[in-house]
Design an enzyme around this catalytic site. Structure first.
Site, PDB file in Angstrom:
ATOM      1  N   CYS A  61      20.247   7.077 -12.016  1.00  0.00           N
ATOM      2  CA  CYS A  61      19.591   8.105 -11.202  1.00  0.00           C
ATOM      3  C   CYS A  61      19.083   7.416  -9.943  1.00  0.00           C
ATOM      4  O   CYS A  61      19.787   6.585  -9.377  1.00  0.00           O
ATOM      5  CB  CYS A  61      18.468   8.778 -11.984  1.00  0.00           C
ATOM      6  SG  CYS A  61      17.209   7.636 -12.593  1.00  0.00           S
ATOM      7  N   ARG A  92      21.612  14.966  -3.365  1.00  0.00           N
ATOM      8  CA  ARG A  92      21.474  13.510  -3.229  1.00  0.00           C
ATOM      9  C   ARG A  92      22.787  12.827  -3.594  1.00  0.00           C
ATOM     10  O   ARG A  92      23.197  11.858  -2.945  1.00  0.00           O
ATOM     11  CB  ARG A  92      20.332  12.993  -4.103  1.00  0.00           C
ATOM     12  CG  ARG A  92      18.953  13.367  -3.597  1.00  0.00           C
ATOM     13  CD  ARG A  92      17.855  12.710  -4.406  1.00  0.00           C
ATOM     14  NE  ARG A  92      17.755  11.272  -4.163  1.00  0.00           N
ATOM     15  CZ  ARG A  92      16.967  10.447  -4.829  1.00  0.00           C
ATOM     16  NH1 ARG A  92      16.198  10.925  -5.822  1.00  0.00           N
ATOM     17  NH2 ARG A  92      16.928   9.160  -4.548  1.00  0.00           N
TER      18      ARG A  92
END
Length: 294
Positions: A249, A191
């Site tokens: 995050c 990611r």
């Protein structure tokens, strides 16, 4: 012994960010000896984005006396444009959730989940950010060596007051963008590199951010690395003890696992970017970086 080795875990109210089951037994034993009703409150924070974990898994078996707190409703406000998927709740709303869980101003909170602590870390970070003593149970539910209960614990309301979120613990999107702090991305490497993005508007990472996945804070059994191992991990990534650090995050949940790991390693100047990638990627005025480098 170098300065890195000499650093100790950051303590709030005398409590480190992560404790093991033996330390939990000591806390609970001390509560019994003191003869008080609830100086230690166990909190179950099991949750999954797909709904597979929640109050129903708590009712299937939990630590004795533990109350359940629902992450998306008690530990976050509704998703809002410009604030990300899990913005921090208003102080009054958070205090109400804590009160419903039977938490007083002097209550020590020990939170757990059934994985690596990446859900329960959100509550622990929130409380510690407000100066309230709280710790994560290392190993979570599987570390518990006693019986489990299946009742729905509903304690008498607590009295913990509402407190504003402190600037010393929280970073805004503009502060992330200035480049004045070391920015850490706690998501999975794929990611971070922008190879996949299952949830948020754009793939990639904040330009200049380094990647320290929260999953690497623990060993194969899901237990936290010890403080020295964590210090070595962060030092190898270039994180200096005297540096201002901001962690993010996807939506401000699993990044708190990195924050607790940094605190366990003795790093003090660490803040959370609550909006995280969900806020950054939704703002089309913000540049996005891809690939393995900051």
């Amino acid at each position: 012994m170098n300065a890195s080795t000499q650093r100790e875990s950051v303590r709030i109210g005398g409590l480190p960010p992560v404790i093991d089951v033996a330390e939990l037994h000591e806390l609970l034993g001390g509560a019994v000896q003191a003869g008080t009703d609830a100086p230690v409150r166990l909190v179950d924070v099991r949750w999954a984005l797909d709904g597979s974990k929640g109050h129903h898994t708590y009712l299937a078996g939990h630590l004795p006396g533990a109350v359940y707190i629902d992450l998306p409703t008690a530990l976050a406000a509704h998703a809002q444009e410009g604030r990300g998927r899990h913005p921090l709740p208003e102080p009054e709303d958070f205090a109400a959730s804590l009160q419903a869980a039977g938490i007083d101003e002097g209550t020590i909170v020990v939170a757990y989940d059934d994985t690596d602590g990446s859900q329960a870390s959100r509550l622990v970070w929130m409380l510690r950010a407000l100066g309230h003593p709280a710790a994560l149970l290392d190993g979570g539910l599987s570390a518990w060596d006693g019986d489990r209960e299946t009742d729905d614990v509903r304690p008498e309301p607590g009295t913990v007051p509402a407190r504003p979120w402190p600037d010393t613990a929280i970073a805004t999107i503009d502060e992330v963008a200035t480049g004045d702090a070391l920015v850490i991305d706690a998501r999975a490497p794929e990611r971070y590199r922008g190879e996949t993005e299952p949830v948020d508007p754009r793939a990639g990472h904040v330009p200049g951010a380094i990647n320290l996945p929260f999953s690497q804070n623990t060993d194969e059994a899901g237990r936290f690395l010890d403080a020295e191992q964590l210090r070595e991990r962060f030092a190898a990534a270039g994180v200096r003890p005297d540096e201002n650090v901001i962690v993010y995050c996807g939506s401000g949940v699993t990044a708190t696992h990195d924050v607790l790991a940094l605190q366990r390693a003795g790093y003090e100047g660490v803040r959370l970017f609550p909006g995280s990638w969900s806020q950054w990627s939704a703002d089309t005025t913000r540049e996005v970086a891809t690939g393995p480098n900051p």
